[in-house]
Design an enzyme around this catalytic site. Structure first.
Site, PDB file in Angstrom:
ATOM      1  N   GLU A 123       0.410  -1.050   0.260  1.00 44.97           N
ATOM      2  CA  GLU A 123      -0.172  -0.266  -0.597  1.00 44.97           C
ATOM      3  C   GLU A 123       0.899   1.125   0.255  1.00 44.97           C
ATOM      4  O   GLU A 123       1.137   1.455   0.759  1.00 44.97           O
ATOM      5  CB  GLU A 123      -1.070  -0.234   0.723  1.00 44.97           C
ATOM      6  CG  GLU A 123      -1.550   0.700   1.467  1.00 44.97           C
ATOM      7  CD  GLU A 123      -1.556   2.095   2.619  1.00 44.97           C
ATOM      8  OE1 GLU A 123      -1.168   3.149   1.619  1.00 44.97           O
ATOM      9  OE2 GLU A 123      -2.281   2.165   3.497  1.00 44.97           O
ATOM     10  N   CYS A 149      -1.978   8.141   5.392  1.00 49.20           N
ATOM     11  CA  CYS A 149      -1.852   7.233   3.835  1.00 49.20           C
ATOM     12  C   CYS A 149      -3.278   8.091   2.913  1.00 49.20           C
ATOM     13  O   CYS A 149      -3.650   8.159   1.010  1.00 49.20           O
ATOM     14  CB  CYS A 149      -2.298   5.571   3.589  1.00 49.20           C
ATOM     15  SG  CYS A 149      -1.504   4.991   5.259  1.00 49.20           S
TER      16      CYS A 149
END
Lengths: 528, 528
Positions: free
Chosen positions: B265, B302
């Site tokens: 990720e 994120c």
């Protein structure tokens, strides 16, 4: 229905490229009628651009519309059965009953995927309802489902000119998922490919699918396939074929600016373990069954059992003798292409030349001039471990028998295996009790583990896994046969706090599609 | 509980390597106590060998045993809460309430995966029963389920030192799937990593797990991570961090003799679209919310919303003015590490120097000497398209506002977006009716699409997707948060014609585990 030798770019016949080729009849090496035009870069680009545009509307169609398209393809293939099989027999040398069966398998596969689409639960709908007054922060409404990836490039296999080719499992599962398909036809059966592609495009027109939902590009050059894999609009690849071919596409796909998944089903030796008591009580029968499995489709099945293990004993000698007799009594037969035949001759000759391996039986040449003969080899575990070639797939009717000195040697050899599509154990109850470790090893080495059966024959069903650890595939977490194959062509999306009007049907409160959904962790078909 | 600075190789403390490092307090740049030893090649090899051996027994444990282990980790982390958070505050500069919340999230995540394991249906059990008298060939009995992949390498993230680190989502989902874990601690919080790892190993001992089920290796050098990814016994990688880091691991993994999946990720700009009527009716409120989301964790989430689109209007001017006021009123704060701070300064300075982009607001330095200030930029769609840097994540409290001239420009810009973790739309009913195409585009660009909310705050639940098209992740078909994350660490195996005694519990006729299974295509909990 006439074969034109042209590519089918969306709904148009196209032959702009200067490179041409003909199909060869492997039974006699002669050229078959019709000159085929390899797709050029513009045609490939156009097919992909059409697929990309078509995807915008195709992915939004109702599940019934998509299912009807798949069913219509099956219907048209059935209508064109005689034409397709007649050409296919010439291009592949495969006999009529085999191709009748394969066409039935192909149409059943399309209908099965239609039923999966109609049923609808494959999208893995999940709903976590909101808790607006949760402390310290509210819980949002979250709804999850699988969406199609986009245009998919699919490569036809030589060995199943129908079931793993133009309208085969990869195409069926990609179309079922809502992806459009650009198909690279295998040059060994271009006429068959064109006929099947025409059936798909007719079905697409008849059911109102957007132009570009399916295209066929033909070609012998690696450039055609490479251009598909490199194109930015292509979102995934389906492939069945050799290790060299699949690995090359995998590497190209991973080196793209945006890497894409490659579902390549490649080589496999499909190891078979024949345990002592089974050898004693039904050795003869297994030898016969193994011979049949080994020579089915003249050894050109992905699940061909090319490697067998026995514990050395008077029974294993008798087993090898029986198998030897059957091999020696067999006659040469043509391979699917002369290239495959040449590769078989080269690989089996190299293995025969190895000092640690004995070529104990070979078939006779018979009357055929374009064939290869079946060949069996034997070695011991030490020889097997020391001969890397014995662990590599030889595509064709050959096999290696490894004679082990003990159970420990069997387990040691099993532990050293690479990834395979299948692994098989023949054993009585007594054997199974004596070899528990073997099953523990094999379930980590293969996608499918079989007890007292033969690996050839891959059922198209819900529980099938036609896949396995690398190098048997590049995607061990998937299957290329069976209903789960659809999942390869989708990815999950989560909708947070969406108004009902914007949600896909699958995720609306009412569940009018009546699909299975996970609501707050519980499986249910109830509306919210 | 004392921090030793050593690696935890299975159940042993180990410090054989000659390379050492210390943690830095980002609040003042000073070194924190305890010298940490980077794991050397032998220690990494030993940890992986232990994980490989442990996997043989760990994967065979009952689901209750595995669940109890996860629950015990949660219990021990709760017991050690004060010690862990105290060290973690020093190593990360993150405030106590944030880390209290993050620890709660981490323990809840472990308990959620324990519940998934106990419930058991995640293995996707499928049974197709035999039809021995089917013509032309019998149908075999086929049973399908997911099996764990083997030892997994997991990399800790700097920005969530608990929830995405040693006992975070990747570790929890891998252990839940039945995989063993070799964890590479992030060098920004080595003491926190050691404390959490010690809790996991104590829980493993207490619940009778095999030694090697979990190991922690520490290190600053890329060699440590590279050695894990290259090791033949490692079967998958979990990673959360930068694009450069994730892509490097992905490339190494694909160049292995046997490639393995990398679940990385990576970066994401999390685009936000604020539609005209929403801007008119609640522009002020959204400006405030966006400011809060943008500066949460000082921009180091994120899902930080680093890119927003508005249609240029008096309302968008007012929106930018409001946002500008909030940015200017904010004070500098330290980043997680000085390297992250330096990268932020470099990237924001480069963007400010671009002629097409205007740096319209910045925070003040305040009293902090080790901090960075929030910065906002603006440009138009033409400028956005011509400035590749505006499409790259800047990790930290900065954002770009793109002023579009029309709906068409908004859609054009949306269409050009790369893959992101999230995409957000603020809109009234009127807006939503006017922009249907926007949602169609965004569901193809992101793993999660949000209406009238903020992307920061990732729910750990069944329907969550924390993932998205490349380059936001290397595995768009998966999620790294939520219960579906477990599927990343398993692959399907099909058992053909197995006797009941050899089948896993999940696939035996009786279904004593009472899990959901697909039997001949129908979902049921009934026994056969």
């Amino acid at each position: 229905m006439e074969i034109t030798g042209k590519n089918l770019i969306g709904n148009q016949l196209s032959a702009k490229g200067s490179s041409t080729f003909k199909a060869i009849n492997p039974q006699n090496g002669t050229e078959l009628p019709v000159l085929f035009h390899e797709a050029d870069a513009n045609e490939i680009g156009e097919a992909i651009a059409l697929a990309d545009r078509a995807h915008e509307s195709y992915r939004k169609l109702s599940k019934d519309q998509r299912a009807a398209f798949l069913e219509e393809i099956a219907e048209r293939l059935t209508q064109m059965k005689e034409t397709i099989i007649s050409r296919c027999m010439q291009e592949t040398g495969l006999p009529d009953p085999r191709l009748q069966g394969e066409l039935g398998r192909t149409t059943n596969q399309l209908k099965l995927f239609a039923s999966v689409v109609r049923e609808g639960s494959w999208v893995d709908a999940r709903i976590d309802t909101a808790i607006p007054d949760r402390q310290p922060i509210p819980k949002p409404d979250l709804r999850h489902m699988q969406l199609p990836l986009g245009p998919v490039g699919v490569f036809g296999a030589s060995n199943f000119p129908l079931a793993f080719s133009v309208a085969g499992g990869d195409t069926a599962s990609a179309l079922a998922a809502g992806c459009t398909v650009v198909f690279k036809g295998h040059p060994a059966h271009p006429g068959t490919s064109e006929l099947v592609a025409a059936a798909i495009i007719d079905a697409a027109k008849h059911t109102g699918m957007p132009e570009g939902v399916f295209s066929l590009v033909q070609g012998r050059s690696n450039d055609v396939g490479g251009a598909i894999v490199k194109h930015a609009a292509i979102k995934a690849i389906g492939f069945t074929g050799s290790y060299a071919g699949g690995k090359a596409l995998f590497d190209i796909a991973n080196q793209r600016e945006v890497p894409i998944p490659v579902y390549a089903e490649m080589g496999s030796l499909n190891p078979v373990f024949i345990l002592p008591d089974a050898l004693k009580t039904k050795g003869e029968e297994i030898a016969g069954g193994l011979f049949n499995s080994l020579t089915l489709g003249w050894g050109q099945f992905c699940t061909n059992p090319g490697l067998s293990f026995v514990t050395k004993s008077p029974e294993s000698d008798r087993f090898i003798e029986t198998l030897s007799g059957k091999i020696k009594a067999s006659e040469a037969a043509p391979m699917l292409t002369s290239q495959i035949g040449a590769a078989y001759e080269k690989a089996t000759s190299a293995l025969a030349a190895d000092a640690k391996v004995e070529n104990f039986a070979a078939g006779s040449n018979g009357s055929g001039s374009h064939g290869v003969v079946a060949k069996m080899f034997r070695t011991d575990v030490e020889g097997f471990m020391a001969t890397p070639e014995a662990s590599e797939e030889i595509f064709g009717p050959s096999g290696v028998i490894v004679e082990a000195g003990s159970k420990e040697e069997i387990l040691k050899a099993a532990d050293q295996l690479d990834g395979h599509l299948t692994a098989t154990v023949f054993g009585t109850e007594k054997d199974i009790e004596a070899f528990p470790e073997l099953f523990t090893i094999l379930e980590q080495k293969a996608g499918r583990v079989i007890v007292n059966g033969y690996p050839t024959g891959v059922e198209v069903s819900h529980a099938m896994v036609h896949g396995g650890p690398f190098p048997s595939t590049t995607a061990p977490q998937t299957t290329s046969v069976g209903t789960n194959a659809i999942k390869r062509f989708a990815r999950p999306v989560c909708y947070q706090d969406f108004p009902q009007s914007l949600l896909p049907e699958e995720l609306k409160d009412g569940n009018e599609l009546e699909i299975w959904r996970m609501v707050n962790g519980q499986m249910t078909k109830d509306p919210l």
